[in-house]
Scaffold this motif. Sequence first.
Motif, PDB file in Angstrom:
ATOM      1  N   ARG A  13       0.991  -1.268  -0.214  1.00  0.00           N
ATOM      2  CA  ARG A  13       0.064  -0.102  -0.028  1.00  0.00           C
ATOM      3  C   ARG A  13       1.016   1.362  -0.220  1.00  0.00           C
ATOM      4  O   ARG A  13       0.579   2.258  -0.520  1.00  0.00           O
ATOM      5  N   ARG A  69      -9.010   0.040  -9.603  1.00  0.00           N
ATOM      6  CA  ARG A  69      -8.900  -1.438  -8.682  1.00  0.00           C
ATOM      7  C   ARG A  69     -10.178  -2.225  -9.362  1.00  0.00           C
ATOM      8  O   ARG A  69      -9.756  -3.503  -9.272  1.00  0.00           O
ATOM      9  N   ALA A  70     -11.383  -1.852  -9.595  1.00  0.00           N
ATOM     10  CA  ALA A  70     -12.220  -2.879 -10.144  1.00  0.00           C
ATOM     11  C   ALA A  70     -12.188  -3.338 -11.274  1.00  0.00           C
ATOM     12  O   ALA A  70     -12.479  -4.577 -11.603  1.00  0.00           O
ATOM     13  N   GLN A  72      -8.924  -3.463 -13.176  1.00  0.00           N
ATOM     14  CA  GLN A  72      -7.829  -4.507 -13.192  1.00  0.00           C
ATOM     15  C   GLN A  72      -7.289  -4.574 -14.580  1.00  0.00           C
ATOM     16  O   GLN A  72      -6.693  -5.300 -14.963  1.00  0.00           O
ATOM     17  N   SER A 258      -5.244   0.414 -10.958  1.00  0.00           N
ATOM     18  CA  SER A 258      -5.310  -0.970 -11.577  1.00  0.00           C
ATOM     19  C   SER A 258      -4.273  -1.722 -11.170  1.00  0.00           C
ATOM     20  O   SER A 258      -4.452  -3.140 -11.043  1.00  0.00           O
ATOM     21  N   THR A 261      -3.347  -4.028  -5.106  1.00  0.00           N
ATOM     22  CA  THR A 261      -3.589  -5.337  -4.610  1.00  0.00           C
ATOM     23  C   THR A 261      -4.742  -5.307  -3.562  1.00  0.00           C
ATOM     24  O   THR A 261      -5.381  -4.483  -3.201  1.00  0.00           O
ATOM     25  N   GLU A 262      -5.432  -6.642  -3.442  1.00  0.00           N
ATOM     26  CA  GLU A 262      -6.657  -6.820  -2.789  1.00  0.00           C
ATOM     27  C   GLU A 262      -6.313  -6.412  -1.133  1.00  0.00           C
ATOM     28  O   GLU A 262      -5.233  -6.533  -0.805  1.00  0.00           O
ATOM     29  N   GLY A 263      -7.166  -5.773  -0.394  1.00  0.00           N
ATOM     30  CA  GLY A 263      -7.282  -5.603   1.001  1.00  0.00           C
ATOM     31  C   GLY A 263      -6.909  -4.295   0.948  1.00  0.00           C
ATOM     32  O   GLY A 263      -6.833  -3.535   2.359  1.00  0.00           O
ATOM     33  N   THR A 264      -6.506  -3.371  -0.022  1.00  0.00           N
ATOM     34  CA  THR A 264      -6.079  -2.016   0.477  1.00  0.00           C
ATOM     35  C   THR A 264      -7.438  -1.081   0.455  1.00  0.00           C
ATOM     36  O   THR A 264      -8.343  -1.255  -0.226  1.00  0.00           O
ATOM     37  N   LYS A 265      -7.332  -0.340   1.538  1.00  0.00           N
ATOM     38  CA  LYS A 265      -8.655   0.359   1.880  1.00  0.00           C
ATOM     39  C   LYS A 265      -8.234   1.679   1.268  1.00  0.00           C
ATOM     40  O   LYS A 265      -7.660   2.787   1.412  1.00  0.00           O
ATOM     41  N   GLU A 435     -18.236  -2.692  -2.319  1.00  0.00           N
ATOM     42  CA  GLU A 435     -17.210  -3.689  -1.814  1.00  0.00           C
ATOM     43  C   GLU A 435     -15.936  -3.336  -2.032  1.00  0.00           C
ATOM     44  O   GLU A 435     -14.917  -3.850  -1.486  1.00  0.00           O
ATOM     45  N   THR A 436     -15.610  -2.843  -3.206  1.00  0.00           N
ATOM     46  CA  THR A 436     -14.545  -2.068  -3.557  1.00  0.00           C
ATOM     47  C   THR A 436     -13.654  -1.222  -2.841  1.00  0.00           C
ATOM     48  O   THR A 436     -12.513  -1.251  -2.478  1.00  0.00           O
TER      49      THR A 436
END
Length: 473
Positions: A13, A69-70, A72, A258, A261-265, A435-436
């Motif tokens: 992050r 992010r969504a 990619q 893009s 990584t997953e989990g980033t606020k 969700e994203t």
Amino acid sequence: MHGIEKREGWSSRSAFILAAIGAAVGLGNIWRFPTLAGESGGGAFVIFYIGCVFLLGLPLLLAEIFIGRAGQTDAVGSIRNVAAHSRASSKWGWVGGLGAVAAFLVLSFYSVVAGWVLYYVGVFAGDFGSALMAGEPFRGALAGENEAAIQQRLGDMFANPGLMLGMHAVFMGLTLFIVGRGVHGGIEKAATWLMPLFFVLLVGIVIYGAVVGDMTDTLAFLFTPDWSKLTPEVMNAALGQALFSLSLGIAGIITYGSYITEGTKLGSTAALIAVADTGVALLAGLMIFPIVLSVGLDPAAGPTLVFQTLPFAFQSMPAGSLIGMLFFILIFVAAITSSISILEVPTAWGVGERGWSRPKSTLIFGGAAFLVGIACLLGYNVWKDVHPLGFWDIFADLDILDTVDGFTGKIMLPLGAFFVAVFVGWKADRKMVAETTGLSNGMLVLWRFLLAWLCPIAVAIILLTGLFPAILG
């Protein structure tokens, strides 16, 4: 569908935050913000600008990060992917294409102006070297030259097409090298090395200005509002600067998003980027104006503030040659971290949509931007004196750089930001957005409201006044 180097992504992050801050922090913060603040009377502009950043810039910044992010993939593909998931038309992808074109055009003239910065790094480095050899390392910069002679240095550079072309080539070459090495080996590595250096230089020169400059008058100028100066023109300038300083509307943040990584606020990350970017703009004012005011120069000098007013101010300051060199190195670092994010937009499109290799895509778009940049720089020198046959006069009489700058800044960037706001505010699937982004229900409602209503209206005002300047007349 092609994906843009799916094997790559930010390693952490913090790496994304540094890269995104580097993308946002550029000439817009170090050169354009102090220029506009000086021309617009200081405090009222600054306070209104800060409000614009957090009510307009931050929601749009988060919207662009969300799309990347969504989605990619590159900007075009990311918007198209989000549209497909939201059961919206795939034609929304053209908004990403608009951003990629805008990024390409911005890079073409951005590299030219960054070349000017390189020229002044050389000027002050040479003067500092002379001071060292003379045993006077802490003397004023450009010693012995009067104001007219120092200001003429800019004109001398404009009259030297070979020099400008060389500086343009060096800067563009460095940008191509970094982007061509990829996300991990190029962009992320550059950000993790250059951004700490940038902040060290920035804070150091601010402290220098506070010690030897006029910080009292600077604080009064920047933070004491004279609301009578908050004219429609000033408000529009602040609105535009909020977009420009965060690099919104050119799909750079979408592209960088893009690689998250997953989990980033996303919400807190966007807020941190906006705070850092605004802080840099304010620190730029606290860096520049104490030096300018301490020698009695005009803070409303306009675009010549950095390239003519400040060099003269450094002449009378202790260690002026050293500080002048560090100051222009600082601007260079800001310029290169922004330019790599700008080039990454069309490069990612070439990789993701055309299936090109990264080196090939980088070379095609960077090389083409370099050629357009040559046309931009031709209008800034006396070609008729260099080439008496007159062939180049057609370029000398055209202000291509300012034309491209005005077209992208006043039309393309606001247009891109407008459609991003409408797309995420009205078309994007709400469940997917929630969700994203990971926003709480209350923050999600507020964010969507700002995107759906306030941002489109405010950005439309910028766009309309850019198309029809008489509106503000």
